[in-house]
Design an enzyme around this catalytic site. Structure first.
Site, PDB file in Angstrom:
ATOM      1  N   ASN A  26      -3.512   9.351  -7.232  1.00 32.40           N
ATOM      2  CA  ASN A  26      -2.357  10.261  -7.251  1.00 32.40           C
ATOM      3  C   ASN A  26      -1.046   9.522  -7.031  1.00 32.40           C
ATOM      4  OD1 ASN A  26      -3.707  12.920  -7.464  1.00 32.40           O
ATOM      5  ND2 ASN A  26      -4.651  12.324  -5.524  1.00 32.40           N
ATOM      6  N   GLU A  54       0.206  -3.162   4.775  1.00 24.93           N
ATOM      7  CA  GLU A  54      -0.984  -2.302   4.849  1.00 24.93           C
ATOM      8  C   GLU A  54      -1.110  -1.573   6.173  1.00 24.93           C
ATOM      9  OE1 GLU A  54      -3.629  -0.822   3.919  1.00 24.93           O
ATOM     10  OE2 GLU A  54      -3.877  -1.513   1.898  1.00 24.93           O
ATOM     11  N   ASP A  55      -1.588  -0.312   6.116  1.00 28.32           N
ATOM     12  CA  ASP A  55      -1.842   0.428   7.366  1.00 28.32           C
ATOM     13  C   ASP A  55      -3.331   0.593   7.644  1.00 28.32           C
ATOM     14  OD1 ASP A  55      -2.238   2.299   5.218  1.00 28.32           O
ATOM     15  OD2 ASP A  55      -2.164   3.909   6.683  1.00 28.32           O
ATOM     16  N   SER A  58      -2.489   0.358  -4.379  1.00 25.89           N
ATOM     17  CA  SER A  58      -3.022   1.548  -3.700  1.00 25.89           C
ATOM     18  C   SER A  58      -4.369   1.971  -4.285  1.00 25.89           C
ATOM     19  CB  SER A  58      -2.022   2.693  -3.855  1.00 25.89           C
ATOM     20  OG  SER A  58      -2.607   3.917  -3.471  1.00 25.89           O
ATOM     21  N   ALA A  59      -5.210   2.553  -3.439  1.00 20.92           N
ATOM     22  CA  ALA A  59      -6.498   3.087  -3.897  1.00 20.92           C
ATOM     23  C   ALA A  59      -6.340   4.464  -4.531  1.00 20.92           C
ATOM     24  CB  ALA A  59      -7.455   3.189  -2.714  1.00 20.92           C
ATOM     25  N   SER A  60      -5.164   5.040  -4.413  1.00 21.19           N
ATOM     26  CA  SER A  60      -4.990   6.437  -4.814  1.00 21.19           C
ATOM     27  C   SER A  60      -4.865   6.617  -6.327  1.00 21.19           C
ATOM     28  CB  SER A  60      -3.738   7.012  -4.153  1.00 21.19           C
ATOM     29  OG  SER A  60      -3.539   8.340  -4.621  1.00 21.19           O
ATOM     30  N   THR A  97       1.530  10.364   3.716  1.00 21.08           N
ATOM     31  CA  THR A  97       0.511  11.203   3.089  1.00 21.08           C
ATOM     32  C   THR A  97      -0.819  11.173   3.832  1.00 21.08           C
ATOM     33  OG1 THR A  97       0.226   9.323   1.663  1.00 21.08           O
ATOM     34  CG2 THR A  97       1.305  11.228   0.688  1.00 21.08           C
ATOM     35  N   LYS A 156     -10.817  -1.387  -1.754  1.00 20.00           N
ATOM     36  CA  LYS A 156     -10.590  -2.165  -0.549  1.00 20.00           C
ATOM     37  C   LYS A 156     -11.790  -1.930   0.388  1.00 20.00           C
ATOM     38  CE  LYS A 156      -5.672  -1.046  -0.989  1.00 20.00           C
ATOM     39  NZ  LYS A 156      -4.496  -0.314  -0.457  1.00 20.00           N
ATOM     40  N   LYS A 164      -9.066   5.620   5.773  1.00 22.30           N
ATOM     41  CA  LYS A 164      -7.817   5.058   5.247  1.00 22.30           C
ATOM     42  C   LYS A 164      -8.096   3.864   4.337  1.00 22.30           C
ATOM     43  CE  LYS A 164      -4.792   6.679   8.906  1.00 22.30           C
ATOM     44  NZ  LYS A 164      -3.923   6.311  10.035  1.00 22.30           N
ATOM     45  N   GLY A 165      -7.473   3.882   3.184  1.00 28.58           N
ATOM     46  CA  GLY A 165      -7.566   2.740   2.275  1.00 28.58           C
ATOM     47  C   GLY A 165      -8.755   2.771   1.335  1.00 28.58           C
ATOM     48  N   ILE A 166      -9.753   3.591   1.627  1.00 25.59           N
ATOM     49  CA  ILE A 166     -10.929   3.602   0.747  1.00 25.59           C
ATOM     50  C   ILE A 166     -10.819   4.743  -0.267  1.00 25.59           C
ATOM     51  CG2 ILE A 166     -12.383   2.480   2.502  1.00 25.59           C
ATOM     52  CD1 ILE A 166     -13.794   5.198   2.885  1.00 25.59           C
ATOM     53  N   ASP A 211       0.882  -1.151   0.000  1.00 29.79           N
ATOM     54  CA  ASP A 211       0.000   0.000   0.000  1.00 29.79           C
ATOM     55  C   ASP A 211       0.935   1.220   0.000  1.00 29.79           C
ATOM     56  OD1 ASP A 211      -2.358   1.611   0.408  1.00 29.79           O
ATOM     57  OD2 ASP A 211      -1.672   1.853   2.476  1.00 29.79           O
ATOM     58  N   LEU A 212       0.431   2.360  -0.415  1.00 28.75           N
ATOM     59  CA  LEU A 212       1.291   3.547  -0.524  1.00 28.75           C
ATOM     60  C   LEU A 212       1.127   4.493   0.675  1.00 28.75           C
ATOM     61  CD1 LEU A 212       3.199   5.349  -2.281  1.00 28.75           C
ATOM     62  CD2 LEU A 212       1.138   6.300  -3.332  1.00 28.75           C
ATOM     63  N   ASP A 213      -0.085   5.092   0.752  1.00 27.26           N
ATOM     64  CA  ASP A 213      -0.341   6.108   1.788  1.00 27.26           C
ATOM     65  C   ASP A 213      -0.289   5.481   3.176  1.00 27.26           C
ATOM     66  OD1 ASP A 213      -0.933   8.265  -0.052  1.00 27.26           O
ATOM     67  OD2 ASP A 213      -2.842   7.317  -0.467  1.00 27.26           O
ATOM     68  N   ARG A 268     -11.583   7.942  -2.906  1.00 22.17           N
ATOM     69  CA  ARG A 268     -11.931   9.355  -2.678  1.00 22.17           C
ATOM     70  C   ARG A 268     -13.451   9.523  -2.572  1.00 22.17           C
ATOM     71  NH1 ARG A 268      -9.700  12.859  -7.355  1.00 22.17           N
ATOM     72  NH2 ARG A 268      -7.920  11.551  -6.869  1.00 22.17           N
TER      73      ARG A 268
HETATM   74  C1  BG6 Z   1      -5.697   5.650  -0.177  1.00 23.37           C
HETATM   75  C2  BG6 Z   1      -5.840   6.465   1.093  1.00 23.37           C
HETATM   76  O1  BG6 Z   1      -4.381   5.236  -0.315  1.00 23.37           O
HETATM   77  O2  BG6 Z   1      -6.069   6.427  -1.309  1.00 23.37           O
HETATM   78  C3  BG6 Z   1      -7.270   7.013   1.194  1.00 23.37           C
HETATM   79  O3  BG6 Z   1      -5.566   5.658   2.222  1.00 23.37           O
HETATM   80  C4  BG6 Z   1      -7.607   7.796  -0.071  1.00 23.37           C
HETATM   81  O4  BG6 Z   1      -7.364   7.811   2.346  1.00 23.37           O
HETATM   82  C5  BG6 Z   1      -7.401   6.905  -1.293  1.00 23.37           C
HETATM   83  O5  BG6 Z   1      -8.947   8.234  -0.020  1.00 23.37           O
HETATM   84  C6  BG6 Z   1      -7.689   7.641  -2.603  1.00 23.37           C
HETATM   85  O6  BG6 Z   1      -6.707   8.609  -2.811  1.00 23.37           O
HETATM   86  P1  BG6 Z   1      -6.726   9.720  -3.924  1.00 23.37           P
HETATM   87  O7  BG6 Z   1      -5.318  10.219  -3.940  1.00 23.37           O
HETATM   88  O8  BG6 Z   1      -7.090   9.047  -5.222  1.00 23.37           O
HETATM   89  O9  BG6 Z   1      -7.735  10.729  -3.530  1.00 23.37           O
HETATM   90 MG    MG Z   2      -2.703   3.249   3.446  1.00 27.96          MG
END
Ligand code: BG6
Ligand code: MG
Length: 216
Positions: free
Chosen positions: A119, A170-171, A115-117, A18, A146, A46-48, A10-12, A50
């Site tokens: 970004n 994972e955090d 990662s769910a991000s 972050t 997730k 966390k993990g879910i 996982d990233l964040d 946006r």
């Molecule tokens: C996850 C974070 O890695 O990414 C979540 O733990 C965040 O808190 C999710 O909502 C989505 O991130 P982003 O960068 O696409 O808004």
């Molecule tokens: Mg995380």
């Protein structure tokens, strides 16, 4: 010898710090809408994704919005978040993370990002971590967040390694659940009281070594 052949990160909150930026940006949005939420509530974000985070937050504030307004709010939060991550430097890699990624590579194990991000590309580029990964699976390519295991299963598939030979770092509670649902081992990063379903929990990657995977 460990049977583990791949690490999925996982990233964040695992590799980079972050989580605090997500928190600040969501808090600012909630405050603009006239309410606040606690750090305990923040754990649930966390993990879910946006969009799911926004739905939860609006629920906490008892605020109803149209789909178009929700899109605008999520975009507003992301603009503040991107402003913060654009200024990130390699200093914000969490302690021990870069060293562990290097050790994984040197040991001949594969690495994926899970990662769910949306970004993740910007963050990996700003922190100089991109070259450590064989595969990147992030919010731009997954359709189920997730605790659905999709993000990790896609990672295993792209690496061509069976899920039971992968370990996830994972955090987030949702991420630990996702890894379990995918039939993978999990190293929780954080507190054992929160990450109850992880196989082992450590408070960070500093001090974690590849040979500790042997026992998993
Ligand atoms: C996850 C974070 O890695 O990414 C979540 O733990 C965040 O808190 C999710 O909502 C989505 O991130 P982003 O960068 O696409 O808004
Ligand atoms: Mg995380």
């Amino acid at each position: 010898m460990s049977h583990i052949r791949a690490c999925i990160f996982d990233l964040d909150g695992v590799l980079v710090d972050t989580a605090v930026y997500h928190y600040r940006a969501w808090k600012r949005l909630a405050n603009e809408l006239g309410f606040d939420f606690t750090e305990d509530d923040n754990e649930k974000l966390k993990g879910i994704s946006r969009v799911q985070s926004l739905e939860l937050i609006l629920g906490w504030g008892g605020v109803e919005k149209t789909p178009a307004e929700k899109l605008e709010l999520a975009t507003r939060k992301n603009t503040w978040y991107v402003e913060m991550i654009q200024a990130m430097t390699p200093e914000e890699i969490l302690p021990g993370a870069k060293e562990f990624l290097a050790e994984v590579k040197a040991a001949g194990l594969k690495s994926a990002l899970g990662s769910a991000s949306k970004n993740s590309g910007l963050i990996l580029e700003r922190t100089g971590l991109l070259s450590f990964f064989d595969v990147i699976i992030d919010g731009n390519v997954v359709s189920a967040s997730k605790p659905d295991p999709q993000v990790f299963l896609k990672g295993a598939e792209a690496l061509q390694i069976p899920p039971n030979q992968c370990v996830v770092f994972e955090d987030a509670v949702a991420g630990v659940e996702a890894a379990r649902a995918g039939g993978m081992k999990v190293v929780g990063i954080g507190s054992p009281e929160i990450l109850r379903d992880a196989d082992v929990v450590v408070n960070g990657l500093s001090g974690f070594r590849v040979n500790m995977l042997d026992a998993m």
